[in-house]
Design an enzyme around this catalytic site. Structure first.
Site, PDB file in Angstrom:
ATOM      1  N   GLY A  86     -87.851 -14.671 -26.791  1.00  0.00           N
ATOM      2  CA  GLY A  86     -86.902 -15.747 -26.554  1.00  0.00           C
ATOM      3  C   GLY A  86     -87.568 -16.838 -25.750  1.00  0.00           C
ATOM      4  CB  ALA A  87     -90.923 -17.964 -25.886  1.00  0.00           C
ATOM      5  CG  ASP A 114     -83.875 -10.766 -36.750  1.00  0.00           C
ATOM      6  OD1 ASP A 114     -83.500 -10.884 -35.567  1.00  0.00           O
ATOM      7  OD2 ASP A 114     -83.353  -9.963 -37.554  1.00  0.00           O
ATOM      8  CB  ALA A 115     -86.404 -11.168 -31.428  1.00  0.00           C
ATOM      9  CE1 TYR A 131     -71.785 -16.624 -17.864  1.00  0.00           C
ATOM     10  CE2 TYR A 131     -72.113 -14.391 -17.070  1.00  0.00           C
ATOM     11  CZ  TYR A 131     -72.579 -15.501 -17.725  1.00  0.00           C
ATOM     12  OH  TYR A 131     -73.840 -15.486 -18.262  1.00  0.00           O
ATOM     13  CB  ALA A 147     -79.722 -17.075 -25.639  1.00  0.00           C
ATOM     14  CE1 TYR A 179     -74.705 -17.909 -12.512  1.00  0.00           C
ATOM     15  CE2 TYR A 179     -72.700 -17.224 -13.637  1.00  0.00           C
ATOM     16  CZ  TYR A 179     -73.341 -18.007 -12.695  1.00  0.00           C
ATOM     17  OH  TYR A 179     -72.613 -18.887 -11.918  1.00  0.00           O
TER      18      TYR A 179
END
Length: 398
Positions: free
Chosen positions: A48-49, A112-113, A237, A142, A227
């Protein structure tokens, strides 16, 4: 010549400026270089870079610590003047170009990771062309959907409350309006599916695949960004589907720590601060929290963009002398956001907002909107207009 136009639908950016994105990458590189060098791992895999935290991590480690990096992302290149592709596509290209000027390896995988095939392709590259092992694995993926590599079933995430509906203020950047929104409670299936997409399952699958392939060094570290937020955003959240997914990452970190024990490896959850990303911009109510929080933190000198935050995390905390951990062993660079005075003033400010003042000098709406625009290559500092053809954009190599 291609005309670049900022196009927003709701709080989703549709248009991109490839040249502005390149300049934004250069700006972030300059930020890191101006901070000076620091010591950190030299062989890094970032899953995800291509944007926000992942890109900022990659820039900090490459241009601050001299790391060779592998970056994995799922992006799309240009097809026509009306379809210029995704921002991450151009971020990957700009990063690679600048890193190679420094003599660094900067391998981009666009795939596709979540698939087993992608994991194997990256492992093969590490073994054959990247020195055989990595000493840091950053998981910063993400995505709103994930296909289970074993069952073939596709899951979609849902940003919803749990138990009771949540009612609160939100903003629409396209229409420049402030309105009241109701967030419905998730079903059990939606909670399950969100955890499948945004939880730690794929992180653990990656670490198991890398460990079994013997491409992890002794003492390897793997990080995953989380988070937690505060009482101001807990109902939607931490107390919602997103919170369940983050809790799953905590559980998977324990599994990974057990997996890596024999090589003295470690899985570290990094509880990051609130920043402007494409994802955070569409979380219900979160933009209102941000324009209040940013105003207070900017006045205190503690507001950070992703590059500022990630560079501090690696330079000063993980590989520096000022780490802050909680009772669960999670790194807590979010302490500036959680400062009691900052939270009290943020709450007081948010309570005063309405349609007539949300985008005034009273808030940090201007900061939030600029940072949001920067993600697509618009309103970028030091940007100079240039002519470029669609053919030239198509010829760029990631």
């Amino acid at each position: 010549m291609v005309q670049f136009k900022q196009n927003i639908r709701g709080n989703v950016a549709l248009g991109v400026n490839p040249l502005g994105l390149k300049q934004e990458v250069l700006n972030e590189i300059d930020y890191v270089k101006n901070k000076g060098p620091y010591e950190a791992p030299k062989k890094v895999l970032i899953i995800g870079a291509s944007s926000s935290y992942g890109l900022a991590t990659r820039i900090s480690l490459a241009f601050g610590a001299g790391a060779d990096t592998i970056g994995l992302s799922y992006e799309k290149g240009p097809k026509s003047e009306r379809n210029l592709g995704t921002a991450g596509w151009y971020n990957n290209i700009a990063f690679k170009e600048e890193a190679e000027k420094e003599g660094l390896i900067a391998k981009n995988f666009v795939m596709d990771a979540f698939s087993h095939e992608s994991k194997q392709e990256v492992i093969d590259y590490i073994k054959n062309e990247f020195g055989g092992k990595v000493d840091l694995v950053v998981y910063s993926l993400a995505s709103g959907r994930r296909t289970d590599p074993d069952t073939g079933e596709t899951y979609m995430s849902s940003i919803k409350a749990i138990g009771e509906p949540v009612v609160g203020p939100n903003i629409n950047m396209q229409k420049q309006t402030f309105f009241t929104e109701t967030l419905d409670p998730a079903t059990d299936q939606e909670i399950h599916d969100t955890v499948k997409v945004m939880g730690g399952e794929d992180w653990e699958l990656w670490m198991r695949a890398l460990k079994e392939a013997d491409v992890l060094t002794e003492g390897v570290l793997t990080t995953n960004y989380s988070y937690l937020g505060t009482e101001l955003n807990h109902p939607y959240y931490g107390g919602g589907t997103l919170g369940r997914a983050k809790a799953d990452c905590d559980e998977k970190a324990d599994n990974i720590n057990a997996l890596l024990k024999d090589i003295n490896g470690k899985a570290l959850i990094v509880v990051a601060t609130a920043v402007t990303t494409k994802a955070s911009s569409v979380i219900p109510f979160f933009p209102v929290y941000c324009i209040g929080l940013y105003k207070i933190m900017d006045e205190k000198g503690t507001h950070e963009t992703p590059i500022m935050h990630q560079d501090r995390i690696y330079r000063e905390m993980i590989y520096g002398s000022n780490p802050e951990y909680d009772e669960m062993g999670r790194l807590r660079p979010d302490s500036w956001e959680l400062d009691s005075d900052t939270q009290a003033k943020t709450k007081e400010l948010i309570m005063k907002l309405n349609d007539g003042n949300f985008n005034s000098d009273m808030t940090a709406y201007d900061i939030f909107y600029k940072e949001f625009s920067n993600l697509s290559g618009f309103m970028v500092d030091n940007y100079e207009e240039q002519d470029v053809t669609i053919e030239e954009l198509k010829a760029l190599e990631y």
